[in-house]
Motif scaffolding. Structure first.
Motif, PDB file in Angstrom:
ATOM      1  N   ARG A  82      -3.129  -2.171  15.745  1.00  0.00           N
ATOM      2  CA  ARG A  82      -4.008  -1.929  14.593  1.00  0.00           C
ATOM      3  C   ARG A  82      -4.823  -0.669  14.848  1.00  0.00           C
ATOM      4  NH1 ARG A  82      -2.748  -4.621  10.218  1.00  0.00           N
ATOM      5  NH2 ARG A  82      -4.855  -4.736   9.448  1.00  0.00           N
ATOM      6  N   ALA A 114      -6.391   0.397   3.553  1.00  0.00           N
ATOM      7  CA  ALA A 114      -5.675  -0.840   3.222  1.00  0.00           C
ATOM      8  C   ALA A 114      -4.178  -0.563   3.150  1.00  0.00           C
ATOM      9  CB  ALA A 114      -6.175  -1.382   1.893  1.00  0.00           C
ATOM     10  N   GLY A 115      -3.407  -1.442   3.726  1.00  0.00           N
ATOM     11  CA  GLY A 115      -1.959  -1.294   3.731  1.00  0.00           C
ATOM     12  C   GLY A 115      -1.422  -0.678   5.008  1.00  0.00           C
ATOM     13  N   ALA A 134      -0.695  -0.891   8.530  1.00  0.00           N
ATOM     14  CA  ALA A 134      -0.622  -1.949   9.536  1.00  0.00           C
ATOM     15  C   ALA A 134      -1.004  -1.427  10.913  1.00  0.00           C
ATOM     16  CB  ALA A 134       0.780  -2.555   9.575  1.00  0.00           C
ATOM     17  N   ASP A 175       2.217  -2.097   5.782  1.00  0.00           N
ATOM     18  CA  ASP A 175       2.522  -3.472   5.391  1.00  0.00           C
ATOM     19  C   ASP A 175       2.644  -3.473   3.867  1.00  0.00           C
ATOM     20  OD1 ASP A 175       2.334  -6.169   4.545  1.00  0.00           O
ATOM     21  OD2 ASP A 175       1.229  -6.703   6.364  1.00  0.00           O
ATOM     22  N   CYS A 211       3.242  -5.831   1.727  1.00  0.00           N
ATOM     23  CA  CYS A 211       2.506  -6.911   1.054  1.00  0.00           C
ATOM     24  C   CYS A 211       1.026  -6.577   0.961  1.00  0.00           C
ATOM     25  CB  CYS A 211       2.706  -8.235   1.783  1.00  0.00           C
ATOM     26  SG  CYS A 211       4.357  -8.911   1.581  1.00  0.00           S
ATOM     27  N   GLU A 212       0.457  -6.079   2.046  1.00  0.00           N
ATOM     28  CA  GLU A 212      -0.962  -5.730   2.041  1.00  0.00           C
ATOM     29  C   GLU A 212      -1.220  -4.558   1.086  1.00  0.00           C
ATOM     30  OE1 GLU A 212      -4.465  -4.335   5.128  1.00  0.00           O
ATOM     31  OE2 GLU A 212      -2.657  -5.241   5.928  1.00  0.00           O
ATOM     32  N   GLY A 262      -2.469  -7.127  -1.454  1.00  0.00           N
ATOM     33  CA  GLY A 262      -3.739  -7.422  -0.812  1.00  0.00           C
ATOM     34  C   GLY A 262      -3.695  -8.530   0.213  1.00  0.00           C
ATOM     35  N   ARG A 263      -2.503  -8.884   0.692  1.00  0.00           N
ATOM     36  CA  ARG A 263      -2.369  -9.909   1.729  1.00  0.00           C
ATOM     37  C   ARG A 263      -1.360  -9.428   2.770  1.00  0.00           C
ATOM     38  NH1 ARG A 263       2.526 -12.165   1.922  1.00  0.00           N
ATOM     39  NH2 ARG A 263       3.774 -12.148   0.027  1.00  0.00           N
ATOM     40  N   PRO A 264      -1.532  -9.791   4.031  1.00  0.00           N
ATOM     41  CA  PRO A 264      -0.567  -9.351   5.039  1.00  0.00           C
ATOM     42  C   PRO A 264       0.787 -10.038   4.866  1.00  0.00           C
ATOM     43  CG  PRO A 264      -2.228 -10.783   6.016  1.00  0.00           C
ATOM     44  CD  PRO A 264      -2.623 -10.567   4.584  1.00  0.00           C
TER      45      PRO A 264
END
Length: 148
Positions: A31, A37-38, A40, A54, A56-57, A61-63
């Protein structure tokens, strides 16, 4: 043309296989503090640090789920200087391919300035699949952090 299929939630998407360098299992990703955001983080690919996004992120908005079918899809991404570099896309259920003529895809009927990577759609026995343009995937703020 060959496409790699993946999912975001219950919806299926397709990446043109020609943009894919390799697909690897989900591994530990370092990390990066205060990354957008997004993002990874970064991971080691054959001795070279590669940034990872990521999906999904970035889009939901979710990992991404930590499952056996979640993969890192290494794509050739334009670096803004006329060349490409590797970018890892963390994608759920990235385990299938599909062969379709690009002419079979039809406009989705909805366009979005905030999601310019979403392209036309095609239907198969399981529903719609939307073509994703990996070169337009990242918002400017994320792209500028990663490729410059």
């Amino acid at each position: 043309m060959l496409f790699l299929l993946f999912q975001l939630g219950a919806d299926r998407y397709a990446l043109e296989a020609a943009t894919v360098a390799e697909i690897v299992p989900l591994i530990d990703i370092k990390r990066i503090p205060l990354a957008p955001a997004g993002v990874a983080g970064i991971f080691n690919y054959r001795g070279v640090p590669v940034p990872a996004i990521d999906l999904c992120e970035l889009t939901q908005g979710r990992p991404a789920a930590q499952s056996r079918s979640t993969r890192i899809v290494l794509v050739h991404y334009p670096d803004g200087r006329g060349s490409t570099r590797l970018l890892g896309l963390v994608a759920e259920k990235a385990t299938e391919t599909m062969r379709r003529d690009p002419a079979e895809f039809a406009p989705a009927g909805i366009s979005s300035e905030t999601e310019p990577y979403l392209g036309p759609v095609v239907s198969d026995g399981r529903g719609l699949v939307q073509w994703v343009d990996a070169t337009k995937l990242l918002p400017a703020g994320v792209r500028d952090v990663l490729v410059n």
